[in-house]
Design an enzyme around this catalytic site. Structure first.
Site, mmCIF file in Angstrom:
data_model
loop_
_atom_site.group_PDB
_atom_site.id
_atom_site.type_symbol
_atom_site.label_atom_id
_atom_site.label_comp_id
_atom_site.label_asym_id
_atom_site.label_seq_id
_atom_site.Cartn_x
_atom_site.Cartn_y
_atom_site.Cartn_z
ATOM 1 C CG PHE A 1 -2.918 1.205 15.475
ATOM 2 C CD1 PHE A 1 -2.691 0.729 16.740
ATOM 3 C CD2 PHE A 1 -2.147 1.709 14.920
ATOM 4 C CE1 PHE A 1 -1.694 1.402 17.647
ATOM 5 C CE2 PHE A 1 -1.065 2.706 15.282
ATOM 6 C CZ PHE A 1 -0.779 2.333 16.764
ATOM 7 C CG HIS B 1 -3.276 -5.776 10.142
ATOM 8 N ND1 HIS B 1 -4.341 -5.824 11.100
ATOM 9 C CD2 HIS B 1 -2.414 -4.950 10.932
ATOM 10 C CE1 HIS B 1 -4.357 -5.480 12.170
ATOM 11 N NE2 HIS B 1 -3.170 -4.608 11.848
ATOM 12 C CD GLN C 1 5.118 -1.552 14.469
ATOM 13 O OE1 GLN C 1 4.868 -2.739 13.796
ATOM 14 N NE2 GLN C 1 4.923 -1.743 15.858
ATOM 15 N NE ARG D 1 13.643 13.736 1.925
ATOM 16 C CZ ARG D 1 13.839 14.908 2.458
ATOM 17 N NH1 ARG D 1 12.785 15.999 2.060
ATOM 18 N NH2 ARG D 1 14.697 15.423 3.400
HETATM 19 C C1 LIG Z 1 0.722 -0.904 12.527
HETATM 20 C C2 LIG Z 1 -0.773 -0.197 11.853
HETATM 21 C C3 LIG Z 1 -0.924 0.988 11.430
HETATM 22 C C4 LIG Z 1 0.211 2.156 11.490
HETATM 23 O O1 LIG Z 1 1.606 1.976 11.243
HETATM 24 P P1 LIG Z 1 2.939 2.598 11.862
HETATM 25 O O2 LIG Z 1 4.033 2.091 10.735
HETATM 26 O O3 LIG Z 1 3.012 1.777 13.134
HETATM 27 O O4 LIG Z 1 2.871 3.979 12.200
HETATM 28 C C5 LIG Z 1 -1.813 1.588 10.847
HETATM 29 N N1 LIG Z 1 -2.939 0.814 10.680
HETATM 30 C C6 LIG Z 1 -2.993 -0.419 11.204
HETATM 31 C C7 LIG Z 1 -4.166 -1.247 11.032
HETATM 32 C C8 LIG Z 1 -1.656 -1.027 11.869
HETATM 33 O O5 LIG Z 1 -1.794 -2.059 12.557
#
Ligand SMILES: *Cc1c(COP(=O)(O)O)cnc(C)c1O
Length: 408
Positions: free
Chosen positions: A96, A170, A193, A242
């Site tokens: 990502f 992940h 997330q 935070r």
């Molecule tokens: C989801 C994800 C992120 C970022 O996380 P967020 O909480 O969405 O900002 C970073 N790296 C990878 C590989 C991800 O899948």
């Protein structure tokens, strides 16, 4: 005669997969408690702090610093390590965007390298070849929950004096040789997330075993404050990252049911590994024997159109979705994103660093290209059902293979 759901036939899957996110009265009670406590933010609260300690302990790490999201967690890590203008950080091309954007935000260059053909995680040989005088760190991404080769990466990091960092967005609960990921290197980050394996809608955490780094990470995440000092003393440049008490309260509950969910995912993934590999043209993501547990953010397999009457990957995915098997899109190669092909990213770098930059070229990342074009990603909630649910995934793939001609 059997007819594909994509062409108007009955979907193979009639019983729906479990929903995501999962919650019960424990989350409801925890939220009400925060509401009535009046302590809705972290500073005077107790829930986020308790979660940091529990999550770190669960992941075999000494310290946890919760923060707003997984992207912010990587930004905080880069900032606290003092990585910035003129520096380079090696990242996989197949991840990502956050893994790279967090590096660039601080004026350092994310250097993309191709991934391993079997696991789709960063290829240690390619990492070695990408090291320059500017390199400060390597970020391993445990793709779909499968840990990158942490032995090889740590050896390279030690040999060249680099920080090994882990993006574990992940990989909640994933293990490498019996130890959970997140604090193998200098520091690691996780995301909460909504699509991830534990969630409060948004959220993130940093893990480390290094007491000095812990203080810096916590300070960056809280406006540059230092422990025990006056509220309006700011010692380094930080921000407000935070995590709220609402999210901390939810995450405590999510953690308490994590192990039982992980067991179900592992059992179903093993079933899929055994059964999908019997289908010509389907190759599940390789499972390194040093991986003692895979959190399974997704279940990935490589798809060969030639074994499905030439059916393109995207059409196969549409057919699979129509049969009732939900998927998510594979990542496009980072080097091919607009921010990098347009040269927009150069604005973040020192002028002399930008001037030395060569454009990224497609042919340097052949495995990532295959990953983007020919992998299928099943959502982790498809692994939360029973054996019938897993069997129906296999049956759906076989059905499409038998009927592939009818689509063309
Ligand atoms: C989801 C994800 C992120 C970022 O996380 P967020 O909480 O969405 O900002 C970073 N790296 C990878 C590989 C991800 O899948």
């Amino acid at each position: 005669m059997e007819k594909l759901a994509l062409l108007g036939g009955d979907p193979l899957k009639t019983k729906p997969f479990p929903e995501w996110p999962q919650y019960d009265e424990h989350e409801q009670e925890a939220l009400l408690e925060v509401l009535e406590s009046g302590a809705w933010w972290r500073t005077p609260g107790s829930r986020t702090k308790a979660f940091e300690e529990a999550f770190a302990a669960y992941h075999d790490a000494r310290y946890g610093i919760a923060c707003t999201n997984g992207t912010a967690a990587i930004e905080i890590m880069i900032s606290a390590l003092g990585i910035g203008l003129g520096d380079e950080v090696i990242v996989p091309d197949f991840t990502f965007v956050a893994t790279a954007s967090a590096v660039l935000l601080h004026g350092a260059l994310p250097v993309f390298v191709d991934v391993d053909r079997d696991t789709y995680c960063i290829n240690p040989q390619k990492v070695k070849a990408a090291i320059t005088e500017r390199t400060r760190a390597i970020i391993a991404v445990h793709l779909a929950g499968h840990p990158a080769d942490l032995d090889a990466l740590q050896e390279i990091a030690d040999q060249y004096g680099l920080h090994l960092l882990e993006d574990c967005a992940h990989a909640h609960g994933s293990e490498w040789k019996g130890k959970k990921v997140g604090a193998f290197g200098k520091a690691g980050t996780f995301s909460f997330q909504q699509s991830k394996l534990m969630t409060a809608g948004e959220g993130g955490i940093l893990l480390t075993n290094d007491p000095e780094l812990e203080i810096l990470l916590r300070s960056v995440h809280d406006c540059g404050r230092m422990p025990g000092e006056w509220f309006y003393s700011h010692f380094i440049n930080g921000g407000n990252y935070r995590l709220s008490e609402w999210q901390g309260a939810i995450l405590n509950q999510q953690l308490s049911r994590f192990d039982s969910q992980a067991r179900v995912r592992s059992a179903n993934a093993s079933f899929l590994n055994e059964n999908l590999k019997m289908i010509e043209g389907i190759t599940p993501q390789f499972y390194d024997p040093r991986v003692t547990r895979n959190g399974h953010y997704c279940y990935i397999f490589t798809y060969e159109p030639e074994c499905f009457d030439g059916l393109p990957t995207q059409t196969f995915i549409q057919a699979l979705e129509a049969e009732g098997i939900p998927t998510q899109a594979s990542y496009p190669p980072l080097h091919a994103l607009d921010v990098f092909t347009s040269g927009e990213y150069l604005k973040r770098l020192l002028p002399e660093h930008a001037a030395a930059q060569k454009p990224f070229r497609d042919e340097d990342f052949p495995v990532t290209e295959v990953g983007f074009r020919n992998t299928v990603w099943l959502l982790h909630r498809t692994l939360l059902g029973d054996e019938q649910d897993a069997q129906e995934i296999v049956d759906a793939v076989r059905k499409i293979q038998r009927q592939a001609k009818s689509i063309r």
